[in-house]
Design a protein around this motif. Structure first.
Motif, PDB file in Angstrom:
ATOM      1  N   GLU A 150      48.288  11.219  80.634  1.00  0.00           N
ATOM      2  CA  GLU A 150      47.409  11.038  81.790  1.00  0.00           C
ATOM      3  C   GLU A 150      48.130  10.399  82.963  1.00  0.00           C
ATOM      4  O   GLU A 150      47.853  10.703  84.122  1.00  0.00           O
ATOM      5  CB  GLU A 150      46.196  10.175  81.399  1.00  0.00           C
ATOM      6  CG  GLU A 150      45.262  10.829  80.390  1.00  0.00           C
ATOM      7  CD  GLU A 150      44.108   9.922  80.030  1.00  0.00           C
ATOM      8  OE1 GLU A 150      43.359   9.540  80.956  1.00  0.00           O
ATOM      9  OE2 GLU A 150      43.956   9.569  78.843  1.00  0.00           O
ATOM     10  N   ILE A 151      49.046   9.458  82.645  1.00  0.00           N
ATOM     11  CA  ILE A 151      49.833   8.788  83.676  1.00  0.00           C
ATOM     12  C   ILE A 151      51.298   9.145  83.442  1.00  0.00           C
ATOM     13  O   ILE A 151      51.809   8.960  82.337  1.00  0.00           O
ATOM     14  CB  ILE A 151      49.649   7.263  83.634  1.00  0.00           C
ATOM     15  CG1 ILE A 151      48.167   6.903  83.769  1.00  0.00           C
ATOM     16  CG2 ILE A 151      50.476   6.591  84.727  1.00  0.00           C
ATOM     17  CD1 ILE A 151      47.543   7.318  85.084  1.00  0.00           C
ATOM     18  N   VAL A 152      51.983   9.656  84.475  1.00  0.00           N
ATOM     19  CA  VAL A 152      53.349  10.151  84.312  1.00  0.00           C
ATOM     20  C   VAL A 152      54.245   9.631  85.429  1.00  0.00           C
ATOM     21  O   VAL A 152      53.782   9.082  86.424  1.00  0.00           O
ATOM     22  CB  VAL A 152      53.366  11.693  84.309  1.00  0.00           C
ATOM     23  CG1 VAL A 152      52.562  12.247  83.142  1.00  0.00           C
ATOM     24  CG2 VAL A 152      52.816  12.239  85.636  1.00  0.00           C
ATOM     25  N   ARG A 153      55.555   9.847  85.236  1.00  0.00           N
ATOM     26  CA  ARG A 153      56.540   9.519  86.273  1.00  0.00           C
ATOM     27  C   ARG A 153      57.024  10.832  86.895  1.00  0.00           C
ATOM     28  O   ARG A 153      57.761  11.594  86.253  1.00  0.00           O
ATOM     29  CB  ARG A 153      57.715   8.757  85.668  1.00  0.00           C
ATOM     30  CG  ARG A 153      58.802   8.369  86.687  1.00  0.00           C
ATOM     31  CD  ARG A 153      60.033   7.842  85.972  1.00  0.00           C
ATOM     32  NE  ARG A 153      59.790   6.563  85.361  1.00  0.00           N
ATOM     33  CZ  ARG A 153      60.089   5.392  85.910  1.00  0.00           C
ATOM     34  NH1 ARG A 153      60.646   5.346  87.121  1.00  0.00           N
ATOM     35  NH2 ARG A 153      59.864   4.265  85.271  1.00  0.00           N
ATOM     36  N   PRO A 154      56.621  11.137  88.125  1.00  0.00           N
ATOM     37  CA  PRO A 154      57.090  12.365  88.768  1.00  0.00           C
ATOM     38  C   PRO A 154      58.609  12.335  88.933  1.00  0.00           C
ATOM     39  O   PRO A 154      59.172  11.325  89.375  1.00  0.00           O
ATOM     40  CB  PRO A 154      56.380  12.357  90.127  1.00  0.00           C
ATOM     41  CG  PRO A 154      55.179  11.467  89.925  1.00  0.00           C
ATOM     42  CD  PRO A 154      55.644  10.412  88.972  1.00  0.00           C
ATOM     43  N   GLY A 184      41.961  16.876  81.042  1.00  0.00           N
ATOM     44  CA  GLY A 184      40.844  16.769  81.967  1.00  0.00           C
ATOM     45  C   GLY A 184      39.537  16.474  81.267  1.00  0.00           C
ATOM     46  O   GLY A 184      39.496  16.221  80.065  1.00  0.00           O
ATOM     47  N   ARG A 185      38.467  16.513  82.028  1.00  0.00           N
ATOM     48  CA  ARG A 185      37.150  16.233  81.465  1.00  0.00           C
ATOM     49  C   ARG A 185      36.091  16.927  82.300  1.00  0.00           C
ATOM     50  O   ARG A 185      36.344  17.348  83.435  1.00  0.00           O
ATOM     51  CB  ARG A 185      36.886  14.724  81.410  1.00  0.00           C
ATOM     52  CG  ARG A 185      37.051  14.008  82.734  1.00  0.00           C
ATOM     53  CD  ARG A 185      36.757  12.510  82.594  1.00  0.00           C
ATOM     54  NE  ARG A 185      37.556  11.891  81.572  1.00  0.00           N
ATOM     55  CZ  ARG A 185      38.766  11.371  81.792  1.00  0.00           C
ATOM     56  NH1 ARG A 185      39.311  11.442  82.994  1.00  0.00           N
ATOM     57  NH2 ARG A 185      39.429  10.802  80.821  1.00  0.00           N
ATOM     58  N   ALA A 197      43.440   4.776  82.169  1.00  0.00           N
ATOM     59  CA  ALA A 197      44.498   5.169  81.233  1.00  0.00           C
ATOM     60  C   ALA A 197      45.516   4.048  81.042  1.00  0.00           C
ATOM     61  O   ALA A 197      46.289   4.075  80.083  1.00  0.00           O
ATOM     62  CB  ALA A 197      45.197   6.426  81.730  1.00  0.00           C
ATOM     63  N   THR A 198      45.517   3.056  81.930  1.00  0.00           N
ATOM     64  CA  THR A 198      46.444   1.922  81.811  1.00  0.00           C
ATOM     65  C   THR A 198      45.889   0.826  80.900  1.00  0.00           C
ATOM     66  O   THR A 198      46.542  -0.191  80.695  1.00  0.00           O
ATOM     67  CB  THR A 198      46.722   1.305  83.190  1.00  0.00           C
ATOM     68  OG1 THR A 198      45.490   0.790  83.731  1.00  0.00           O
ATOM     69  CG2 THR A 198      47.291   2.334  84.150  1.00  0.00           C
ATOM     70  N   LEU A 222      54.735   5.650  89.305  1.00  0.00           N
ATOM     71  CA  LEU A 222      53.902   6.449  88.414  1.00  0.00           C
ATOM     72  C   LEU A 222      52.751   7.079  89.184  1.00  0.00           C
ATOM     73  O   LEU A 222      52.412   6.650  90.288  1.00  0.00           O
ATOM     74  CB  LEU A 222      53.340   5.591  87.276  1.00  0.00           C
ATOM     75  CG  LEU A 222      54.338   4.842  86.397  1.00  0.00           C
ATOM     76  CD1 LEU A 222      53.609   4.118  85.272  1.00  0.00           C
ATOM     77  CD2 LEU A 222      55.396   5.782  85.823  1.00  0.00           C
ATOM     78  N   ALA A 223      52.127   8.088  88.570  1.00  0.00           N
ATOM     79  CA  ALA A 223      50.993   8.763  89.205  1.00  0.00           C
ATOM     80  C   ALA A 223      50.139   9.426  88.139  1.00  0.00           C
ATOM     81  O   ALA A 223      50.649   9.845  87.094  1.00  0.00           O
ATOM     82  CB  ALA A 223      51.478   9.814  90.203  1.00  0.00           C
TER      83      ALA A 223
END
Length: 416
Positions: free
Chosen positions: A316-320, A383-384, A152-153, A293-294
């Motif tokens: 898909e990638i977020v900052r908690p 998801g997938r 995702a990056t 990030l996670a």
């Protein structure tokens, strides 16, 4: 690095001696030679690689890279404008998406998947990529962080310094991967214009990550590429008509309203000092993306997260973050799909089953999460899944054909 400094000192010495040489009849002027000989003196098939080397030898350059989407209602343009320091392996650019007032809103929202709203700056330093939205701190994506956070990056990681330029993901990367077959057109100013072709799958690398889903379906029609080298043999500009890619994109329901697609790249200001320092040397606040990030798939039920300053334009990638702080989503839960059906069943994908599991997670969520109208109605699913068909050997227990659907999904609420 040392060679460049030696060459610059030599040029300074020639400039100081020039009046003396002219005074004795101009001796030595014939030693200058053709400025582009290091490129144009090479066999035709090697000139693009030589041009890439000559461009790097310039030390620095300003650049503009664009991807233009044309519709009946006007154009939208992804643009990166900045400067590159080839010697240091660094770059810095401002990124943005602009569109005409009449550009279709639905298509514009799809394009925003690769261009988060607001101002965005991107910088590179060798293998590291830095991203900043607005006035936020720089997020540093190291190779280690990219490895941990996953594909995702790619939208950011794909700009890390490469063999052709310190800012990758442009036509500059593709020029040395093509071989000119016909002699170029020579212009009056000494520049040359070449016309070559790209394989469609290679040209597809220029598209944003979320538009590359055509994969093997790009077809066979080649993409035309025009390359201009200046009198010194350096890359001046390149442009590609990506219209052949639209057939595959339209076939998958993407960018249906887009009728024209074109990529362009231009270099100027060779050898001039770069205008902006990168975050690694500018003393600006920097955060390690791998630490702050996670993947959303790793967050437990009830956790909240922000998506606006990751530079990725994805959930898909977020900052908690703490749920009392400003956030964009709240996780309902992580669910699994594992279903087996008799026979060879055409189930498409497991997304419908993932949604069913998320409905259960939503129904089980605490009621106070919904109070106050903080979150939009319904929920989102990320998801997938995979679908496999197995055939057991006749005569063995459990023989027969089965269709298995397996997948992992994240269910979450979004802020209204």
């Amino acid at each position: 690095m040392g060679t460049l400094k030696t060459v610059r000192r030599r040029r300074t010495a020639l400039a100081l001696l020039l009046p003396v040489l002219i005074g004795v009849g101009g001796c030595g002027a014939e030693d200058k030679g053709d400025a582009g000989e290091s490129v144009y003196g090479q066999p035709l098939a090697e000139q693009f690689q030589a041009a890439t080397d000559a461009t790097r030898d310039a030390g620095t350059a300003a650049f503009v890279s664009t991807l233009t989407y044309g519709t009946a209602g006007g154009d939208a343009v992804h643009r990166a404008r900045g400067s590159q320091d080839y010697e240091r392996g660094t770059s810095r650019a401002d990124l943005g998406l602009s569109a005409s007032r009449t550009f279709p809103k639905g298509t514009l929202e799809v394009l925003r998947g690769a261009a988060p709203k607001g101002e965005q700056a991107l910088a590179t330093a060798d293998d590291d990529v830095y991203v900043r939205n607005g006035e936020s701190a720089w997020l540093k994506y190291t190779p280690e962080a990219v490895g941990e956070l996953g594909e995702a990056t790619a939208e950011v990681a794909g700009h890390a310094a490469g063999d052709a330029a310190p800012y990758s993901g442009t036509l500059a990367d593709l020029v040395p991967r093509t071989i000119p077959r016909e002699a170029p057109e020579r212009r009056a100013d000494g520049s040359r214009v070449y016309r070559v072709t790209l394989l469609p799958e290679v040209a597809g690398e220029l598209l944003p990550r979320h538009l590359r889903g055509a994969g093997d379906a790009w077809g066979t029609e080649s993409v035309g590429l025009t390359v201009k080298l200046d009198a010194d043999g350096r890359l001046a500009s390149a442009s590609a008509d990506l219209a052949p890619l639209l057939t595959a994109l339209h076939g998958q329901g993407m960018l249906v309203g887009v009728k024209r697609l074109r990529a362009a790249y231009a270099l100027t200001a060779f050898g001039e000092p770069v205008k902006a320092e990168g975050p690694s040397g500018g003393g600006e606040p920097v955060e390690d993306a791998g630490e702050v990030l996670a993947p959303v798939t790793t967050l437990k039920a009830g956790r909240c997260a922000a998506t606006g300053d990751t530079g990725l334009g994805t959930e898909e990638i977020v900052r908690p973050v703490d749920c009392a702080d400003r956030h964009d989503l709240r996780v309902l839960g992580q669910v699994e799909v594992d279903r087996v059906f008799p026979g060879n069943r055409d189930v498409g994908s497991g997304d419908r089953y993932g949604k069913e599991e998320c409905e259960r997670a939503d129904a089980a969520a605490p009621e106070d999460w919904r109070r106050g109208g903080r979150y939009a109605k319904g929920f989102r699913v990320q998801g997938r899944s995979s679908v496999t068909v197995s055939v057991a050997m006749d005569g063995q227990p459990g023989s027969g054909t089965e269709t298995t659907v397996k997948g992992s999904y994240t269910c979450f609420l979004t802020v209204s």
